[in-house]
Design a protein around this motif. Structure first.
Motif, PDB file in Angstrom:
ATOM      1  N   MET A  63       0.823  -1.205   0.000  1.00  0.00           N
ATOM      2  CA  MET A  63       0.000   0.000   0.000  1.00  0.00           C
ATOM      3  C   MET A  63       0.860   1.260   0.000  1.00  0.00           C
ATOM      4  N   VAL A  64       1.928   1.253   0.777  1.00  0.00           N
ATOM      5  CA  VAL A  64       2.843   2.398   0.794  1.00  0.00           C
ATOM      6  C   VAL A  64       3.441   2.618  -0.583  1.00  0.00           C
ATOM      7  N   ASN A  65       3.868   1.527  -1.201  1.00  0.00           N
ATOM      8  CA  ASN A  65       4.459   1.625  -2.534  1.00  0.00           C
ATOM      9  C   ASN A  65       3.454   2.174  -3.551  1.00  0.00           C
ATOM     10  N   ASP A  66       2.203   1.725  -3.457  1.00  0.00           N
ATOM     11  CA  ASP A  66       1.166   2.216  -4.365  1.00  0.00           C
ATOM     12  C   ASP A  66       0.941   3.714  -4.183  1.00  0.00           C
ATOM     13  N   HIS A  67       0.926   4.168  -2.932  1.00  0.00           N
ATOM     14  CA  HIS A  67       0.729   5.593  -2.670  1.00  0.00           C
ATOM     15  C   HIS A  67       1.910   6.405  -3.181  1.00  0.00           C
ATOM     16  N   GLU A  68       3.119   5.877  -3.038  1.00  0.00           N
ATOM     17  CA  GLU A  68       4.296   6.582  -3.549  1.00  0.00           C
ATOM     18  C   GLU A  68       4.206   6.758  -5.059  1.00  0.00           C
ATOM     19  N   HIS A  69       3.787   5.711  -5.768  1.00  0.00           N
ATOM     20  CA  HIS A  69       3.647   5.799  -7.216  1.00  0.00           C
ATOM     21  C   HIS A  69       2.541   6.785  -7.612  1.00  0.00           C
ATOM     22  N   ALA A  70       1.465   6.807  -6.845  1.00  0.00           N
ATOM     23  CA  ALA A  70       0.384   7.753  -7.130  1.00  0.00           C
ATOM     24  C   ALA A  70       0.855   9.194  -6.954  1.00  0.00           C
ATOM     25  N   LEU A  71       1.651   9.443  -5.908  1.00  0.00           N
ATOM     26  CA  LEU A  71       2.181  10.789  -5.693  1.00  0.00           C
ATOM     27  C   LEU A  71       3.158  11.172  -6.796  1.00  0.00           C
ATOM     28  N   LEU A  72       3.992  10.228  -7.213  1.00  0.00           N
ATOM     29  CA  LEU A  72       4.931  10.490  -8.304  1.00  0.00           C
ATOM     30  C   LEU A  72       4.191  10.894  -9.571  1.00  0.00           C
ATOM     31  N   ALA A  73       3.088  10.239  -9.844  1.00  0.00           N
ATOM     32  CA  ALA A  73       2.316  10.570 -11.035  1.00  0.00           C
ATOM     33  C   ALA A  73       1.761  11.989 -10.949  1.00  0.00           C
ATOM     34  N   ARG A  74       1.348  12.400  -9.773  1.00  0.00           N
ATOM     35  CA  ARG A  74       0.806  13.745  -9.606  1.00  0.00           C
ATOM     36  C   ARG A  74       1.883  14.816  -9.702  1.00  0.00           C
ATOM     37  N   LEU A  75       3.141  14.419  -9.416  1.00  0.00           N
ATOM     38  CA  LEU A  75       4.233  15.381  -9.465  1.00  0.00           C
ATOM     39  C   LEU A  75       4.826  15.539 -10.858  1.00  0.00           C
ATOM     40  N   ALA A  76       4.362  14.756 -11.805  1.00  0.00           N
ATOM     41  CA  ALA A  76       4.965  14.757 -13.146  1.00  0.00           C
ATOM     42  C   ALA A  76       4.936  16.147 -13.773  1.00  0.00           C
TER      43      ALA A  76
END
Length: 313
Positions: A63-76
């Motif tokens: 779950m932590v990893n999924d949230h990190e990837h979601a945040l990375l996508a928003r920071l693009a």
């Protein structure tokens, strides 16, 4: 406005972009680093998983990893800003984990959306209120669905207090509000309420003539404190509009904020003397329970958060 060097923006994976966009903008303007943070609920230990051998800790890591990837996508979309950005996804109570990160990374500003709002004028949510009480650095709470850009910034100060801590807090509030107003090309207002302590009971005991004289002396004292606080020439050409009223501080400040349709209020949150950060002054607590604009809250110097820094699990 290069007042901040390490900014933390707390965003949930499903929150809007207001806090993030303002955090990035502030980081650029201040040449500051930026921490983007999310906090997820911990999975109960010992939970029985179905179908495979994945235990609760492994699921938590996923779950932590999924949230990190979601945040990375928003920071693009902010990749070309050259702002140093760190991602932090923690598990636990959001306010507690934010404050721990503030202490560990020496953060000097926290930005987040004002949670818990269902309509304009709704009270700040539980995470925001906890941060206002316990976070050692300034906390900027945005109500983006009510206001966009800031056209009117309101600085709320306490001119009745004459101790060094409160006077320094007043100066910090005004300096920060003035800095923001300049950056936003906004009109700056300053509000202060004053009164004679225990005027009602004292008037019954000492008589009107004596108390009227004391009120006049208090008014002179407050006016002098205001003159000492204001920068030279700051009231010329309405650079700072002054709202100095006699009355209950909570009522006066809320009334002025509503009257001028303030977009942002800069004010202090003061805990009781001798008590570390679990308590907020009654005026601040009353104001932010009903405030309809965004808020930037500052702690007095020497404030110590009750949150303990420990290794996260």
């Amino acid at each position: 406005m290069k007042r901040f060097k390490r900014i933390l923006c707390y965003i949930g994976t499903d929150s809007n972009e207001a806090a993030l966009s303002r955090a990035v903008s502030l980081a650029i303007r201040n040449e500051a680093s930026l921490t983007i943070m999310d906090v997820i609920k911990p999975i109960p230990r010992g939970i029985v998983m179905v179908g495979d051998a994945t235990d609760s800790q492994e699921l938590q890591d996923i779950m932590v990893n999924d949230h990190e990837h979601a945040l990375l996508a928003r920071l693009a979309e902010y990749a070309d800003t050259a702002v140093p950005i760190e991602l932090v996804v923690a598990t636990g109570d959001p306010a507690t984990e934010i404050i721990r990160q503030v202490i560990l990374a020496d953060i000097d500003l926290v930005i987040k959306n004002a949670d818990g709002l269902s309509a304009p004028g709704g009270a700040f949510g539980s995470v925001a209120r906890s941060l206002l009480r316990m976070c050692p650095c300034p906390v900027w709470l945005l109500k983006p669905e009510i206001h966009g850009q800031f056209d009117r910034v309101l600085a709320a100060v306490d001119l009745d207090a004459d101790d060094d801590v409160h006077q320094k807090l007043n100066r910090n509030i005004l300096e920060l509000a003035l800095s923001i107003a300049r950056a936003e090309q906004a009109q700056l207002h300053l509000v202060a309420a004053w009164g004679l302590w225990m005027e009602g009971p004292l008037r019954k005991r000492m008589g009107d003539e004596t108390i009227d004289q004391m009120v006049e002396l208090q008014q002179v004292k407050v006016r002098r404190a205001l003159d000492e606080l204001l920068p030279a020439g700051s009231t010329d050409n309405n650079r700072i509009q002054i709202h100095l009223h006699r009355g209950d501080p909570s009522e006066v400040i809320r009334s002025v904020a509503d009257t001028i349709e303030a977009d942002l209020m800069v004010m202090g949150t003061v805990c009781r003397t001798g008590v570390s950060g679990a308590l907020v002054g009654s005026t601040a607590d009353s104001i932010f329970s009903e405030l309809s604009c965004s808020m930037l809250a500052i702690k007095p110097s020497g404030f110590v958060s009750p949150v303990q820094v420990a290794a996260r699990v």
